[in-house]
Design a protein around this motif. Structure first.
Motif, mmCIF file in Angstrom:
data_model
loop_
_atom_site.group_PDB
_atom_site.id
_atom_site.type_symbol
_atom_site.label_atom_id
_atom_site.label_comp_id
_atom_site.label_asym_id
_atom_site.label_seq_id
_atom_site.Cartn_x
_atom_site.Cartn_y
_atom_site.Cartn_z
ATOM 1 N N TRP A 188 59.516 10.888 64.592
ATOM 2 C CA TRP A 188 60.769 10.711 65.128
ATOM 3 C C TRP A 188 61.051 12.073 65.880
ATOM 4 O O TRP A 188 61.574 11.613 67.116
ATOM 5 C CB TRP A 188 61.876 10.529 64.078
ATOM 6 C CG TRP A 188 61.486 8.955 63.716
ATOM 7 C CD1 TRP A 188 60.962 8.551 62.515
ATOM 8 C CD2 TRP A 188 62.054 7.852 64.291
ATOM 9 N NE1 TRP A 188 61.129 7.245 62.265
ATOM 10 C CE2 TRP A 188 61.637 6.558 63.402
ATOM 11 C CE3 TRP A 188 62.563 7.445 65.263
ATOM 12 C CZ2 TRP A 188 61.898 5.357 63.562
ATOM 13 C CZ3 TRP A 188 62.681 6.065 65.860
ATOM 14 C CH2 TRP A 188 62.280 5.112 65.049
ATOM 15 N N TYR A 189 60.853 13.057 65.182
ATOM 16 C CA TYR A 189 61.460 14.391 65.944
ATOM 17 C C TYR A 189 60.170 14.634 67.189
ATOM 18 O O TYR A 189 60.712 14.937 68.077
ATOM 19 C CB TYR A 189 61.247 15.561 64.950
ATOM 20 C CG TYR A 189 61.984 15.261 63.684
ATOM 21 C CD1 TYR A 189 63.508 15.314 63.946
ATOM 22 C CD2 TYR A 189 61.678 15.371 62.481
ATOM 23 C CE1 TYR A 189 64.303 15.196 62.831
ATOM 24 C CE2 TYR A 189 62.584 15.262 61.419
ATOM 25 C CZ TYR A 189 63.718 15.200 61.625
ATOM 26 O OH TYR A 189 64.669 15.076 60.559
ATOM 27 N N ASN A 190 59.035 14.289 66.798
ATOM 28 C CA ASN A 190 58.172 14.669 68.191
ATOM 29 C C ASN A 190 58.567 13.638 69.265
ATOM 30 O O ASN A 190 58.038 14.075 70.545
ATOM 31 C CB ASN A 190 56.514 14.375 67.382
ATOM 32 C CG ASN A 190 55.938 15.881 67.019
ATOM 33 O OD1 ASN A 190 56.609 16.767 67.236
ATOM 34 N ND2 ASN A 190 54.636 15.539 66.656
ATOM 35 N N SER A 191 58.822 12.359 68.884
ATOM 36 C CA SER A 191 59.249 11.370 69.996
ATOM 37 C C SER A 191 60.433 11.972 70.766
ATOM 38 O O SER A 191 60.502 11.985 72.221
ATOM 39 C CB SER A 191 59.635 10.170 69.420
ATOM 40 O OG SER A 191 58.379 9.686 68.670
ATOM 41 N N GLY A 192 61.284 12.600 70.163
ATOM 42 C CA GLY A 192 62.357 13.294 70.915
ATOM 43 C C GLY A 192 61.989 14.749 71.684
ATOM 44 O O GLY A 192 62.397 14.679 72.804
ATOM 45 N N ILE A 193 61.090 15.360 71.033
ATOM 46 C CA ILE A 193 60.478 16.633 71.781
ATOM 47 C C ILE A 193 59.765 16.181 73.034
ATOM 48 O O ILE A 193 60.006 16.708 74.255
ATOM 49 C CB ILE A 193 59.553 17.250 70.924
ATOM 50 C CG1 ILE A 193 60.493 18.167 69.558
ATOM 51 C CG2 ILE A 193 58.658 18.468 71.348
ATOM 52 C CD1 ILE A 193 59.765 18.532 68.664
ATOM 53 N N VAL B 76 60.340 13.303 74.663
ATOM 54 C CA VAL B 76 61.324 12.837 75.892
ATOM 55 C C VAL B 76 61.846 13.951 76.380
ATOM 56 O O VAL B 76 62.079 14.149 77.586
ATOM 57 C CB VAL B 76 62.197 12.055 75.010
ATOM 58 C CG1 VAL B 76 63.299 11.630 76.108
ATOM 59 C CG2 VAL B 76 61.448 10.574 74.627
ATOM 60 N N LEU B 77 62.341 15.141 75.745
ATOM 61 C CA LEU B 77 63.023 16.146 76.492
ATOM 62 C C LEU B 77 61.867 16.942 77.472
ATOM 63 O O LEU B 77 62.392 17.346 78.228
ATOM 64 C CB LEU B 77 63.340 17.244 75.281
ATOM 65 C CG LEU B 77 64.684 16.770 74.401
ATOM 66 C CD1 LEU B 77 64.735 17.905 73.128
ATOM 67 C CD2 LEU B 77 65.859 16.838 75.233
ATOM 68 N N SER B 78 60.498 16.896 77.053
ATOM 69 C CA SER B 78 59.678 17.645 77.529
ATOM 70 C C SER B 78 59.355 17.070 78.998
ATOM 71 O O SER B 78 59.113 17.679 80.030
ATOM 72 C CB SER B 78 58.522 18.065 77.071
ATOM 73 O OG SER B 78 57.601 16.669 76.890
ATOM 74 N N LEU C 258 54.673 7.456 73.146
ATOM 75 C CA LEU C 258 55.687 6.726 72.544
ATOM 76 C C LEU C 258 54.988 5.318 72.519
ATOM 77 O O LEU C 258 55.357 4.568 71.359
ATOM 78 C CB LEU C 258 56.846 6.675 73.666
ATOM 79 C CG LEU C 258 57.795 7.966 73.978
ATOM 80 C CD1 LEU C 258 58.660 7.811 75.447
ATOM 81 C CD2 LEU C 258 58.419 8.223 72.752
#
Length: 193
Positions: A61-66, A68-70, A183
């Motif tokens: 989940w955290y990696n998915s947020g990372i 998207v931010l990237s 994703l």
């Protein structure tokens, strides 16, 4: 004779693409085919039974947020380059590079979480697929981070600007692809786990 010349002058130009961009798109298509084949194999093998049930690591989940931010930070770099805003271009590329590295660290921690659940590469096919999916995506992400560093070095020399965008455009395309691929894999695993 004038009518014939007018017709030739009005001829449409053929579609063209930078050869390196074309090669990148061929590479992307081949990677899509590899992951499509692997996800298909996952579904087929899962339906045969003898499938280990385990929780997906929370770090996904955290990696998915990372990721998207990237994608947002590299898009900011792209928009900045179009406006010749060199400081924002460099800042966005640096942020994207660090986010890419953070993603890779997160993938490492996801493997640690899998081992803590007694999910290994060797053994049940469910674990093997998990390591292959994340490992192969991680390998492509390493190549993306290397590409980011190359583009960052070019930007530090002010070689990337509104009149010279192909290298940055290719990097942006590849990075967005890697984000979309992650994703897709994450959603696939959530729905088929």
């Amino acid at each position: 004779m004038e009518e014939k010349l007018a017709f030739v002058e009005g001829a449409e130009q053929p579609l063209s693409m930078h050869p390196k961009k074309f090669a990148l798109w061929l590479f992307i298509v081949s990677v899509v085919m590899v992951f499509a084949g692997m996800t298909s194999a996952y579904i087929v093998r899962q339906s045969e039974g003898n499938w280990l049930e385990f929780d997906l690591p929370d770090v996904f989940w955290y990696n998915s947020g990372i990721i998207v931010l990237s994608s947002l930070s590299i898009h900011w770099s792209y928009l900045s380059a179009k406006k010749d805003d060199f400081n924002s271009l460099k800042l966005g590329l640096i942020a994207t590079t660090f986010l890419g590295l953070a993603f890779l660290v997160g993938q490492w921690y996801s493997w640690i979480a899998l081992v803590e659940q007694d999910v290994y590469f060797v053994g049940n096919p469910a674990g093997s697929f998990m390591y292959v999916f994340t490992g192969l995506h991680g390998l492509h992400l390493v190549s993306g981070v290397i590409f980011l560093i190359i583009v960052l070095i070019s930007s530090l020399g002010n070689k990337i600007h509104s009149q010279n965008m192909p290298q940055l455009e290719m990097c942006v395309t590849y990075w967005h692809f890697l984000g979309g691929l992650w994703l897709y894999l994450f959603m696939f695993l959530l729905l088929n786990h």
